[in-house]
Design a protein around this motif. Structure first.
Motif, PDB file in Angstrom:
ATOM      1  N   ALA A 176       0.808  -1.227   0.000  1.00 27.89           N
ATOM      2  CA  ALA A 176       0.000   0.000   0.000  1.00 27.89           C
ATOM      3  C   ALA A 176       0.838   1.272   0.000  1.00 27.89           C
ATOM      4  O   ALA A 176       0.314   2.356  -0.257  1.00 27.89           O
ATOM      5  N   THR A 177       2.132   1.155   0.302  1.00 28.38           N
ATOM      6  CA  THR A 177       2.992   2.340   0.341  1.00 28.38           C
ATOM      7  C   THR A 177       3.988   2.293  -0.817  1.00 28.38           C
ATOM      8  O   THR A 177       3.982   1.365  -1.612  1.00 28.38           O
ATOM      9  N   ILE A 178       4.839   3.313  -0.918  1.00 29.74           N
ATOM     10  CA  ILE A 178       5.879   3.315  -1.944  1.00 29.74           C
ATOM     11  C   ILE A 178       7.239   3.445  -1.266  1.00 29.74           C
ATOM     12  O   ILE A 178       7.325   3.895  -0.125  1.00 29.74           O
ATOM     13  N   ALA A 179       8.260   3.031  -1.950  1.00 31.47           N
ATOM     14  CA  ALA A 179       9.618   3.208  -1.447  1.00 31.47           C
ATOM     15  C   ALA A 179      10.136   4.573  -1.881  1.00 31.47           C
ATOM     16  O   ALA A 179       9.832   5.045  -2.981  1.00 31.47           O
ATOM     17  N   SER A 180      10.929   5.203  -1.020  1.00 30.97           N
ATOM     18  CA  SER A 180      11.485   6.512  -1.365  1.00 30.97           C
ATOM     19  C   SER A 180      12.365   6.447  -2.603  1.00 30.97           C
ATOM     20  O   SER A 180      12.539   7.439  -3.304  1.00 30.97           O
ATOM     21  N   SER A 181      12.907   5.251  -2.870  1.00 31.54           N
ATOM     22  CA  SER A 181      13.777   5.093  -4.036  1.00 31.54           C
ATOM     23  C   SER A 181      13.036   5.296  -5.349  1.00 31.54           C
ATOM     24  O   SER A 181      13.647   5.612  -6.368  1.00 31.54           O
ATOM     25  N   VAL A 182      11.703   5.105  -5.351  1.00 30.24           N
ATOM     26  CA  VAL A 182      10.935   5.324  -6.590  1.00 30.24           C
ATOM     27  C   VAL A 182      10.195   6.662  -6.571  1.00 30.24           C
ATOM     28  O   VAL A 182       9.531   7.011  -7.547  1.00 30.24           O
ATOM     29  N   LEU A 183      10.306   7.395  -5.466  1.00 33.71           N
ATOM     30  CA  LEU A 183       9.637   8.691  -5.371  1.00 33.71           C
ATOM     31  C   LEU A 183      10.076   9.613  -6.501  1.00 33.71           C
ATOM     32  O   LEU A 183       9.249  10.268  -7.158  1.00 33.71           O
ATOM     33  N   GLY A 184      11.386   9.659  -6.746  1.00 30.14           N
ATOM     34  CA  GLY A 184      11.908  10.518  -7.805  1.00 30.14           C
ATOM     35  C   GLY A 184      11.342  10.159  -9.167  1.00 30.14           C
ATOM     36  O   GLY A 184      11.093  11.038  -9.994  1.00 30.14           O
ATOM     37  N   LEU A 185      11.140   8.871  -9.403  1.00 29.93           N
ATOM     38  CA  LEU A 185      10.574   8.413 -10.671  1.00 29.93           C
ATOM     39  C   LEU A 185       9.195   9.012 -10.893  1.00 29.93           C
ATOM     40  O   LEU A 185       8.903   9.573 -11.960  1.00 29.93           O
ATOM     41  N   TYR A 186       8.324   8.919  -9.882  1.00 28.21           N
ATOM     42  CA  TYR A 186       6.965   9.446 -10.016  1.00 28.21           C
ATOM     43  C   TYR A 186       6.965  10.970 -10.163  1.00 28.21           C
ATOM     44  O   TYR A 186       6.172  11.532 -10.927  1.00 28.21           O
ATOM     45  N   VAL A 187       7.853  11.613  -9.412  1.00 34.01           N
ATOM     46  CA  VAL A 187       7.930  13.083  -9.476  1.00 34.01           C
ATOM     47  C   VAL A 187       8.353  13.526 -10.872  1.00 34.01           C
ATOM     48  O   VAL A 187       7.782  14.473 -11.432  1.00 34.01           O
ATOM     49  N   ILE A 188       9.345  12.865 -11.439  1.00 36.26           N
ATOM     50  CA  ILE A 188       9.808  13.232 -12.787  1.00 36.26           C
ATOM     51  C   ILE A 188       8.695  13.041 -13.812  1.00 36.26           C
ATOM     52  O   ILE A 188       8.510  13.854 -14.716  1.00 36.26           O
ATOM     53  N   ILE A 189       7.914  11.970 -13.659  1.00 34.58           N
ATOM     54  CA  ILE A 189       6.822  11.695 -14.586  1.00 34.58           C
ATOM     55  C   ILE A 189       5.749  12.781 -14.512  1.00 34.58           C
ATOM     56  O   ILE A 189       5.225  13.232 -15.533  1.00 34.58           O
ATOM     57  N   LEU A 190       5.431  13.249 -13.285  1.00 31.71           N
ATOM     58  CA  LEU A 190       4.288  14.137 -13.092  1.00 31.71           C
ATOM     59  C   LEU A 190       4.617  15.615 -12.908  1.00 31.71           C
ATOM     60  O   LEU A 190       3.740  16.468 -13.075  1.00 31.71           O
ATOM     61  N   SER A 191       5.866  15.939 -12.561  1.00 28.36           N
ATOM     62  CA  SER A 191       6.177  17.318 -12.180  1.00 28.36           C
ATOM     63  C   SER A 191       5.930  18.332 -13.293  1.00 28.36           C
ATOM     64  O   SER A 191       5.625  19.496 -13.021  1.00 28.36           O
ATOM     65  N   GLY A 192       6.041  17.902 -14.542  1.00 29.21           N
ATOM     66  CA  GLY A 192       5.818  18.824 -15.643  1.00 29.21           C
ATOM     67  C   GLY A 192       4.379  19.310 -15.740  1.00 29.21           C
ATOM     68  O   GLY A 192       4.111  20.417 -16.214  1.00 29.21           O
ATOM     69  N   THR A 193       3.442  18.490 -15.246  1.00 31.22           N
ATOM     70  CA  THR A 193       2.025  18.846 -15.304  1.00 31.22           C
ATOM     71  C   THR A 193       1.442  19.110 -13.925  1.00 31.22           C
ATOM     72  O   THR A 193       0.355  19.669 -13.799  1.00 31.22           O
ATOM     73  N   PHE A 194       2.156  18.708 -12.882  1.00 30.74           N
ATOM     74  CA  PHE A 194       1.690  18.830 -11.502  1.00 30.74           C
ATOM     75  C   PHE A 194       2.882  19.316 -10.675  1.00 30.74           C
ATOM     76  O   PHE A 194       3.605  18.540 -10.064  1.00 30.74           O
ATOM     77  N   PRO A 195       3.133  20.639 -10.633  1.00 33.68           N
ATOM     78  CA  PRO A 195       4.370  21.208 -10.087  1.00 33.68           C
ATOM     79  C   PRO A 195       4.709  20.802  -8.654  1.00 33.68           C
ATOM     80  O   PRO A 195       5.870  20.677  -8.304  1.00 33.68           O
TER      81      PRO A 195
END
Length: 426
Positions: A176-195
């Motif tokens: 149900a949770t995520i690892a901090s090691s993949v946090l950057g992956l999700y941020v890079i995917i979404l940051s362009g549309t969700f600052p």
């Protein structure tokens, strides 16, 4: 109001599948909801909380920007993100996935110097004192906020003697949770549309821990006497001899995770395409036989299955059909593909209400999918092989509970998202 109702509807849905309703702890139930509400209130509505998480968001973004320097050195123009001079467009393999290696190394370093150990210990104390669960499962659940399958090593000495309910918490909080090691992956995917997505993802991972404990304890209530009930136990985590070794160990762990994610994406997205090809033949048969045009695909089918949960979370009706598809897609294609599709929907303007973006971000923030079922069941069994039978049986229940926990967290976000300038979304 719909999201608030949805929280209780989703908890009630869990009760339908409880293995022993009479044994469900009222304390776990109440505080499982209260801890989520308190933290969400702090993040969304308290000015200091909002400012604090905006700072965390900005700090995370700066760290991610730093991580890209190594990626650019290795891959050159292929690693240059869209919107930057020289970019050839977004390439997941070269621009997002490598961040896993950096974050894995960073987390290992933070554990080595004792920072993460103190943070995990703090959350463990809260869960033991407030929710009244065992120290071992509290510690593992707290570690799951920041780590992946490796968090099970923090309670390795206790795993063999854990009750089935405790093992259920271990598996459910992991999925149900995520690892901090993949946090950057999700941020890079979404940051362009969700600052400000980084702040939301960190918030979601924290809120998901009590939600996962609640979900697991409703489905598999405690009927035995855990050895560490009410006790705060210490982190059992093998530290590196020095900071350099910690960085090396973290990097190697990140590489393994990176390769694993790539393999899962290739395999499962390919298999989905095979299933969709078969469904298209069935749709063609229906068209020839009846003249009716039917759009059959696995994503559409799962969209219908998860539509009621999407509405219960408080997603506006206009956006519910597309959001339910990406939420349903997560269970077979992983959250990476779902976050990619969410970013595309935002970019193309196919999501009408920004409320839908916030709720979907929280609901997708977890490893609650079939590929991770194999990882967590297999990984935990390898640590404590004598409990393989119990773990394999609990695995499917944990997959179910972890999905509902993610939906409850999405609904909690929906309760406190009011729009305007007092939340993290700019």
């Amino acid at each position: 109001l719909l999201s608030l109702l949805g929280v209780f509807l989703l908890v009630g849905f869990l009760f339908l599948f409880s293995r022993n309703r009479k044994k469900v702890s009222i304390k776990v139930l109440i505080w499982g909801i209260m801890l989520q509400f308190v933290f969400a209130l702090f993040v969304f509505l308290v000015p200091f909380g909002t400012s604090f998480f905006l700072i965390i968001n900005d700090l995370t973004m700066k760290i991610i920007d730093s991580s890209l320097d190594g990626v650019k050195f290795l891959f050159g123009t292929l690693a240059v993100p869209p919107g930057t001079k020289g970019s050839v467009g977004f390439i997941l393999a070269f621009q997002a996935l490598p961040s896993i290696v950096f974050f894995a190394a960073l987390m290992e370093l933070l554990y080595h110097i004792g920072i993460m150990e103190k943070v995990v210990g703090l959350f463990a104390k809260i869960f033991v004192k407030v929710m009244g669960i065992s120290g071992a499962e509290s510690l593992c659940a707290s570690a799951q906020i920041f780590l992946g399958i490796e968090s099970n090593l923090t309670v390795r000495p206790y795993l063999r003697d854990m009750t089935n309910s405790e093992l259920m918490v271990v598996l459910t909080t992991g999925m149900a949770t995520i690892a901090s090691s993949v946090l950057g992956l999700y941020v890079i995917i979404l940051s362009g549309t969700f600052p400000t997505v980084a702040g939301h993802l960190i918030s979601a991972s924290i809120i998901l821990a009590p939600a996962a404990i609640l979900a697991s304890k409703v489905v598999i209530p405690e009927t035995e006497n855990p050895l560490t009930l009410g006790k705060v136990v210490k982190v059992e985590y093998a530290k590196a001899a020095n900071p350099i070794e910690a960085i090396i160990n973290g990097s190697m762990t990140g590489v393994k995770m990176l390769v694993g994610i790539c393999a899962l994406l290739i395999a499962f997205i390919g298999l989905i395409a095979v299933v969709d090809a078969g469904l298209s033949y069935i749709a063609d048969g229906i068209r020839y036989a009846t003249g009716a045009v039917v759009d059959l695909s696995l994503q559409n089918i799962l969209g219908y299955v998860f539509y009621p949960f999407t509405i219960a979370m408080g997603v506006p009706y206009a956006d519910a059909p597309v959001i339910s598809k990406i939420i349903g897609e997560r269970i077979i294609a992983t959250e990476v593909k779902s976050y990619q599709d969410l970013a595309i929907l935002i970019r193309e303007g196919r999501i009408v209400n920004e409320r839908s973006i916030v709720i979907a971000t929280y609901a997708l923030c977890g490893f609650a999918h079939i590929p991770s079922l194999a990882i967590f069941v297999g990984g935990t069994s390898s640590i404590v092989p004598e409990r393989t039978k119990d773990i394999s049986i609990l695995g499917l229940w944990a997959l179910f509970a972890s999905n509902i926990a993610c939906f409850i967290t999405g609904a909690v976000a929906g309760v406190f998202y009011m729009g305007g300038g007092n939340i993290l979304l700019k």
